[in-house]
Scaffold this motif. Structure first.
Motif, PDB file in Angstrom:
ATOM      1  N   LEU A   1      50.303 -83.617  50.990  1.00 15.33           N
ATOM      2  CA  LEU A   1      50.272 -82.312  51.636  1.00 15.33           C
ATOM      3  C   LEU A   1      48.967 -81.605  51.274  1.00 15.33           C
ATOM      4  O   LEU A   1      48.347 -81.925  50.259  1.00 15.33           O
ATOM      5  CB  LEU A   1      51.463 -81.455  51.177  1.00 15.33           C
ATOM      6  CG  LEU A   1      52.843 -81.737  51.778  1.00 15.33           C
ATOM      7  CD1 LEU A   1      53.347 -83.130  51.439  1.00 15.33           C
ATOM      8  CD2 LEU A   1      53.846 -80.684  51.304  1.00 15.33           C
ATOM      9  N   PRO A   2      48.528 -80.616  52.062  1.00 17.46           N
ATOM     10  CA  PRO A   2      47.229 -79.971  51.818  1.00 17.46           C
ATOM     11  C   PRO A   2      47.216 -79.070  50.582  1.00 17.46           C
ATOM     12  O   PRO A   2      48.229 -78.857  49.907  1.00 17.46           O
ATOM     13  CB  PRO A   2      47.005 -79.137  53.089  1.00 17.46           C
ATOM     14  CG  PRO A   2      47.995 -79.608  54.073  1.00 17.46           C
ATOM     15  CD  PRO A   2      49.155 -80.144  53.297  1.00 17.46           C
ATOM     16  N   GLU A   3      46.040 -78.515  50.335  1.00 19.49           N
ATOM     17  CA  GLU A   3      45.831 -77.505  49.297  1.00 19.49           C
ATOM     18  C   GLU A   3      46.733 -76.298  49.558  1.00 19.49           C
ATOM     19  O   GLU A   3      46.853 -75.843  50.698  1.00 19.49           O
ATOM     20  CB  GLU A   3      44.364 -77.081  49.308  1.00 19.49           C
ATOM     21  CG  GLU A   3      44.012 -75.987  48.333  1.00 19.49           C
ATOM     22  CD  GLU A   3      42.594 -75.470  48.533  1.00 19.49           C
ATOM     23  OE1 GLU A   3      42.070 -74.822  47.611  1.00 19.49           O
ATOM     24  OE2 GLU A   3      42.016 -75.725  49.608  1.00 19.49           O
ATOM     25  N   THR A   4      47.344 -75.791  48.489  1.00 19.72           N
ATOM     26  CA  THR A   4      48.278 -74.646  48.563  1.00 19.72           C
ATOM     27  C   THR A   4      49.212 -74.760  49.769  1.00 19.72           C
ATOM     28  O   THR A   4      49.464 -73.787  50.479  1.00 19.72           O
ATOM     29  CB  THR A   4      47.537 -73.294  48.588  1.00 19.72           C
ATOM     30  OG1 THR A   4      46.633 -73.257  49.700  1.00 19.72           O
ATOM     31  CG2 THR A   4      46.784 -73.057  47.290  1.00 19.72           C
TER      32      THR A   4
ATOM     33  N   PHE B   1      51.398 -82.560  46.541  1.00 26.78           N
ATOM     34  CA  PHE B   1      51.241 -81.322  47.293  1.00 26.78           C
ATOM     35  C   PHE B   1      50.406 -80.321  46.495  1.00 26.78           C
ATOM     36  O   PHE B   1      50.356 -80.345  45.265  1.00 26.78           O
ATOM     37  CB  PHE B   1      52.601 -80.706  47.655  1.00 26.78           C
ATOM     38  CG  PHE B   1      53.462 -80.366  46.467  1.00 26.78           C
ATOM     39  CD1 PHE B   1      53.401 -79.117  45.863  1.00 26.78           C
ATOM     40  CD2 PHE B   1      54.350 -81.299  45.949  1.00 26.78           C
ATOM     41  CE1 PHE B   1      54.184 -78.796  44.784  1.00 26.78           C
ATOM     42  CE2 PHE B   1      55.152 -80.991  44.860  1.00 26.78           C
ATOM     43  CZ  PHE B   1      55.070 -79.735  44.276  1.00 26.78           C
ATOM     44  N   GLY B   2      49.752 -79.420  47.233  1.00 29.43           N
ATOM     45  CA  GLY B   2      48.954 -78.384  46.602  1.00 29.43           C
ATOM     46  C   GLY B   2      49.773 -77.136  46.361  1.00 29.43           C
ATOM     47  O   GLY B   2      50.536 -76.703  47.229  1.00 29.43           O
TER      48      GLY B   2
ATOM     49  N   SER C   1      42.737 -79.988  51.206  1.00 30.23           N
ATOM     50  CA  SER C   1      41.912 -78.825  51.559  1.00 30.23           C
ATOM     51  C   SER C   1      42.687 -77.850  52.427  1.00 30.23           C
ATOM     52  O   SER C   1      43.656 -78.221  53.090  1.00 30.23           O
ATOM     53  CB  SER C   1      40.651 -79.263  52.323  1.00 30.23           C
ATOM     54  OG  SER C   1      39.799 -80.025  51.509  1.00 30.23           O
ATOM     55  N   ASN C   2      42.190 -76.609  52.412  1.00 29.64           N
ATOM     56  CA  ASN C   2      42.655 -75.594  53.357  1.00 29.64           C
ATOM     57  C   ASN C   2      41.421 -74.920  53.940  1.00 29.64           C
ATOM     58  O   ASN C   2      40.958 -73.902  53.449  1.00 29.64           O
ATOM     59  CB  ASN C   2      43.560 -74.558  52.680  1.00 29.64           C
ATOM     60  CG  ASN C   2      43.977 -73.463  53.645  1.00 29.64           C
ATOM     61  OD1 ASN C   2      44.081 -73.690  54.844  1.00 29.64           O
ATOM     62  ND2 ASN C   2      44.206 -72.266  53.136  1.00 29.64           N
ATOM     63  N   VAL C   3      40.872 -75.530  55.003  1.00 28.12           N
ATOM     64  CA  VAL C   3      39.677 -74.967  55.625  1.00 28.12           C
ATOM     65  C   VAL C   3      40.037 -74.013  56.757  1.00 28.12           C
ATOM     66  O   VAL C   3      39.178 -73.659  57.569  1.00 28.12           O
ATOM     67  CB  VAL C   3      38.733 -76.078  56.139  1.00 28.12           C
ATOM     68  CG1 VAL C   3      38.101 -76.814  54.993  1.00 28.12           C
ATOM     69  CG2 VAL C   3      39.474 -77.053  57.045  1.00 28.12           C
ATOM     70  N   ALA C   4      41.305 -73.589  56.784  1.00 33.12           N
ATOM     71  CA  ALA C   4      41.689 -72.564  57.761  1.00 33.12           C
ATOM     72  C   ALA C   4      40.901 -71.280  57.539  1.00 33.12           C
ATOM     73  O   ALA C   4      40.776 -70.462  58.453  1.00 33.12           O
ATOM     74  CB  ALA C   4      43.189 -72.279  57.660  1.00 33.12           C
ATOM     75  N   TRP C   5      40.348 -71.112  56.323  1.00 32.68           N
ATOM     76  CA  TRP C   5      39.529 -69.935  56.012  1.00 32.68           C
ATOM     77  C   TRP C   5      38.322 -69.827  56.936  1.00 32.68           C
ATOM     78  O   TRP C   5      37.740 -68.750  57.093  1.00 32.68           O
ATOM     79  CB  TRP C   5      39.030 -70.020  54.566  1.00 32.68           C
ATOM     80  CG  TRP C   5      40.034 -69.596  53.556  1.00 32.68           C
ATOM     81  CD1 TRP C   5      40.730 -70.405  52.698  1.00 32.68           C
ATOM     82  CD2 TRP C   5      40.471 -68.265  53.269  1.00 32.68           C
ATOM     83  NE1 TRP C   5      41.554 -69.662  51.908  1.00 32.68           N
ATOM     84  CE2 TRP C   5      41.423 -68.336  52.233  1.00 32.68           C
ATOM     85  CE3 TRP C   5      40.147 -67.015  53.796  1.00 32.68           C
ATOM     86  CZ2 TRP C   5      42.050 -67.215  51.712  1.00 32.68           C
ATOM     87  CZ3 TRP C   5      40.775 -65.895  53.277  1.00 32.68           C
ATOM     88  CH2 TRP C   5      41.714 -65.999  52.244  1.00 32.68           C
ATOM     89  N   PHE C   6      37.913 -70.927  57.545  1.00 34.24           N
ATOM     90  CA  PHE C   6      36.674 -70.940  58.316  1.00 34.24           C
ATOM     91  C   PHE C   6      36.913 -71.044  59.813  1.00 34.24           C
ATOM     92  O   PHE C   6      35.960 -71.159  60.590  1.00 34.24           O
ATOM     93  CB  PHE C   6      35.770 -72.077  57.827  1.00 34.24           C
ATOM     94  CG  PHE C   6      35.597 -72.064  56.338  1.00 34.24           C
ATOM     95  CD1 PHE C   6      34.996 -70.994  55.713  1.00 34.24           C
ATOM     96  CD2 PHE C   6      36.078 -73.099  55.558  1.00 34.24           C
ATOM     97  CE1 PHE C   6      34.851 -70.957  54.330  1.00 34.24           C
ATOM     98  CE2 PHE C   6      35.947 -73.076  54.176  1.00 34.24           C
ATOM     99  CZ  PHE C   6      35.332 -71.998  53.562  1.00 34.24           C
TER     100      PHE C   6
ATOM    101  N   ALA D   1      43.981 -84.618  53.381  1.00 34.35           N
ATOM    102  CA  ALA D   1      45.096 -83.867  53.959  1.00 34.35           C
ATOM    103  C   ALA D   1      44.688 -82.404  54.004  1.00 34.35           C
ATOM    104  O   ALA D   1      44.398 -81.804  52.972  1.00 34.35           O
ATOM    105  CB  ALA D   1      46.361 -84.047  53.130  1.00 34.35           C
ATOM    106  N   THR D   2      44.651 -81.832  55.201  1.00 38.43           N
ATOM    107  CA  THR D   2      44.192 -80.455  55.374  1.00 38.43           C
ATOM    108  C   THR D   2      45.231 -79.644  56.138  1.00 38.43           C
ATOM    109  O   THR D   2      46.073 -80.205  56.836  1.00 38.43           O
ATOM    110  CB  THR D   2      42.864 -80.411  56.147  1.00 38.43           C
ATOM    111  OG1 THR D   2      43.111 -80.765  57.514  1.00 38.43           O
ATOM    112  CG2 THR D   2      41.846 -81.368  55.553  1.00 38.43           C
TER     113      THR D   2
END
Length: 493
Positions: free
Chosen positions: A259-262, A292-293, A393-398, A425-426
């Motif tokens: 699973l992704p970050e956090t 999982f994150g 990763s969680n690149v939803a920030w971008f 996994a993002t």
């Protein structure tokens, strides 16, 4: 030069851009060029590269961080201008040290460009994004240098090709005005031969297998929940996030589920125990593990950005080591700046650099979280013990920017350098399986919910880069600069 990087990945543009910079800094006939002029030219090149290439910083600060648009724009511009100082410094030294001789000048240019990128990669925690070598992932022939010399070695070869291309053009343009007896001096054939040797050697190196498969292949499922960043941390959406990832894990069985970050948007002690038990039961049912994150709280004001595993191999944990300034920790004196943004969990504690790989599904897994895989020398600290690389990763920030595609390209370089498969996994993309040769075996479309399933193999052995890191390239660069200094002193009146 931005078009040389993903998503367009026109890798040859990097050679043209660097060759153009080399030409603008002057030929051996331009003896009156001053270092300040060269620095201004390269700073302009760098400002264009970063303002266009990492414009997603503004998205994270303003759109998702809640910072006033004007302040976020100013912060982004100032950051990009600060990054342009590194190529400016390289250009100033180049103009100061360069002497007559096209090959000496090309080597000096490539060495200083690479050393500037190396400095940018660690100074004040480092920002190695848009290092020139990242543009040379397959199908570029220069990708063959990555297992040998790492991304900086690829940058060195890329800058050298650019400088030699510039020399070819200069000689062609000058041929008509040169006397016949000077044909050898002006003939473009010599730098063309140099370019051909560099490209051909890189192409041949791509066929070398530095590592070998180990153990039986395992099935993997990489989950992409596509939880919108603006919704992720809202308490009323917490249950939905948990349900999303449980259903994805249940419906896509595998020996190793990631699973992704956090992915669980809360501290670990706030996640219902029965939910963790349910994830563990899913993993054990397949005689496997689930990673999982999640954020972990220990004592007063000690928070870790962590990856936690449950399943047949027991609970294991990795804590993120290299934290992102302003995103995961507040540099001294910048609390006022962070007060204008609304970034949850932005004051983490760094994990220990000496963490061992996690034993998951019969493999030794080197985990890195989000931005950590940008740092090649930090990734190889878990090698050669680790057999697989995993990035969550969680690149939803971008948002829908260049960042997700650029990040996947960086992960491809890590796979090449290490001779290991990379599993990503993002939350929103790009969730992918990357092979040891740096090619993407499979990838989920961004901003979709789903699971990427496949079979992967662990690998053993060590590439030259795993053994030596960046020091051979840095040492070569420093030696070339030292030789240029010596030659300059000899030729000065």
């Amino acid at each position: 030069m931005v078009t040389a990087f993903a998503p367009l990945a026109w890798y040859g543009v990097a050679w043209l851009s660097l060759g153009g910079l080399f030409a603008l800094l002057g030929s051996e006939a331009d003896g009156d060029r001053c270092p300040g002029h060269g620095a201004l030219i390269a700073a302009s090149h760098g400002a264009g590269l970063f303002l266009a290439g990492v414009s997603w910083i503004y998205v994270s600060l303003s759109v998702f961080g809640g910072m006033p648009a004007a302040v976020a724009a100013l912060a982004t511009v100032l950051f990009c201008l600060a990054m342009s100082v590194f190529p400016a410094l390289a250009a100033a030294l180049y103009v100061r040290l360069a002497t007559a001789g096209w090959l000496r000048r090309a080597l000096l240019f490539a060495a200083l460009w690479t050393l500037a990128e190396w400095l940018r990669g660690w100074f004040l925690t480092g920002f190695p994004w848009l290092t020139a070598g990242y543009a040379q992932t397959p199908p570029s022939p220069l990708a063959g240098y990555a297992p040998l010399l790492g991304v900086l070695g690829v940058s060195l070869s890329s800058a050298l090709v650019g400088a030699l291309l510039s020399e070819v053009v200069r000689r062609w343009l000058s041929t008509g005005s040169c006397p016949a007896r000077g044909w050898l001096r002006w003939c473009p054939a010599l730098p063309i031969v140099g370019i051909a040797v560099i490209l051909a050697t890189g192409h041949l190196l791509r066929d070398v297998r530095w590592t070998q498969p180990v153990g039986e292949p395992i099935s993997v499922a990489l989950l992409q929940g596509n939880v919108a960043q603006e919704m992720k941390w809202r308490p009323e959406r917490f249950a939905e996030s948990l349900r999303t990832y449980y259903q994805l894990a249940r419906d896509h069985p595998a020996q190793l589920t990631i699973l992704p970050e956090t992915a669980l948007p809360a501290f670990l002690d706030q996640v219902p125990a029965e939910y963790l038990d349910a994830l563990q039961e899913l993993a054990r049912r397949r005689q496997g593990d689930l990673l999982f994150g999640v954020a972990v709280s220990e004592g007063q004001r000690r928070y870790f950005n962590s990856a936690l595993s449950v399943g047949a191999s027991g609970r294991q944990r990795y804590d993120k080591v290299h934290l992102v300034p302003f995103g995961e920790f507040v540099p001294p004196g910048f609390a006022w700046f962070m007060a204008m943004a609304h970034i949850p969990m932005s004051d983490f504690t760094a994990g220990s650099p000496a963490q061992a790989p996690l034993s998951l599904a019969g493999q030794q897994v080197a985990v890195n979280i989000c931005y950590e895989d940008v740092f090649g020398e930090e990734t190889i600290t878990a090698l050669p013990a680790a057999t697989l690389l995993v990035n969550i990763s969680n690149v939803a920030w971008f948002g829908d920017s260049l960042a997700p595609a650029q990040h996947l390209q960086i992960a491809r370089m890590r796979a090449l350098e290490s001779g290991r498969m990379m599993l990503r996994a993002t939350n929103t993309g790009m969730t992918a399986i990357v092979d040891v040769d740096g090619n993407v075996r499979a990838v989920l479309p961004p901003f979709t919910r789903g699971a990427l399933q496949g079979e992967v193999s662990g690998h053993s052995g060590a590439t030259p880069y795993v053994r030596w890191g960046n020091w051979p390239v840095v040492g070569l660069g420093l030696m070339l600069v030292a030789l240029a200094c010596w030659h300059r002193r000899r030729t000065e009146p």
